[in-house]
Design a protein around this motif. Structure first.
Motif, mmCIF file in Angstrom:
data_model
loop_
_atom_site.group_PDB
_atom_site.id
_atom_site.type_symbol
_atom_site.label_atom_id
_atom_site.label_comp_id
_atom_site.label_asym_id
_atom_site.label_seq_id
_atom_site.Cartn_x
_atom_site.Cartn_y
_atom_site.Cartn_z
ATOM 1 N N CYS A 39 0.847 -1.194 0.000
ATOM 2 C CA CYS A 39 0.000 0.000 0.000
ATOM 3 C C CYS A 39 0.881 1.242 0.000
ATOM 4 O O CYS A 39 1.786 1.366 0.827
ATOM 5 N N THR A 41 -0.123 4.248 0.632
ATOM 6 C CA THR A 41 -0.579 5.237 1.610
ATOM 7 C C THR A 41 0.009 4.953 2.985
ATOM 8 O O THR A 41 0.518 5.843 3.652
ATOM 9 N N CYS A 42 -0.046 3.695 3.436
ATOM 10 C CA CYS A 42 0.395 3.366 4.795
ATOM 11 C C CYS A 42 1.609 2.444 4.821
ATOM 12 O O CYS A 42 2.161 2.198 5.891
ATOM 13 N N HIS A 59 -7.993 -4.434 1.953
ATOM 14 C CA HIS A 59 -7.375 -3.263 2.587
ATOM 15 C C HIS A 59 -7.764 -1.993 1.834
ATOM 16 O O HIS A 59 -8.147 -0.996 2.430
ATOM 17 N N HIS A 65 -7.405 3.422 0.864
ATOM 18 C CA HIS A 65 -6.042 3.677 0.383
ATOM 19 C C HIS A 65 -6.000 3.226 -1.072
ATOM 20 O O HIS A 65 -6.138 2.030 -1.347
HETATM 21 ZN ZN LIG Z 1 -2.862 1.218 3.355
#
Ligand SMILES: [Zn+2]
Ligand SMILES: [Zn+2]
Ligand SMILES: [Zn+2]
Length: 89
Positions: A39, A41-42, A59, A65
């Motif tokens: 991912c 984003t995170c 997710h 995300h």
């Molecule tokens: Zn994420």
């Protein structure tokens, strides 16, 4: 292969790689996976849609995300779920 970007992918400053080559969710339950996605984003790493648990898609849906990168060695691409955009880099 078509390279079609989107605002999410264009907005990435750099591609985030996996912290470890495991699915963050599958290791908790002892499940297996086929391929891994990270991912953007995170930074979480999750399993692909060929895997039994499809954690990367779950997710993306639960967190919103949008963009994942392949976490597979030798694969250099990004995918945006809401835009279905696929870009090699
Ligand atoms: Zn994420
Ligand atoms: Zn997008
Ligand atoms: Zn998984």
């Amino acid at each position: 292969m078509a390279n079609e970007s989107c605002a999410h992918i264009d907005g990435l400053k750099k591609v985030v790689g996996p912290k470890a080559h495991v699915c963050d969710e599958c290791v908790k339950t002892g499940s297996r996976w086929v391929h891994l996605r990270t991912c953007q984003t995170c930074g979480g790493t999750h399993c692909c849609d060929s895997s039994p648990n499809r954690h990367a898609t779950k997710h993306a849906k639960t967190t919103s995300h949008p963009v994942v990168a392949s976490a597979e060695p030798g694969e250099r691409w990004l995918y945006c779920y809401p835009d279905e955009a696929f870009v090699e880099y």
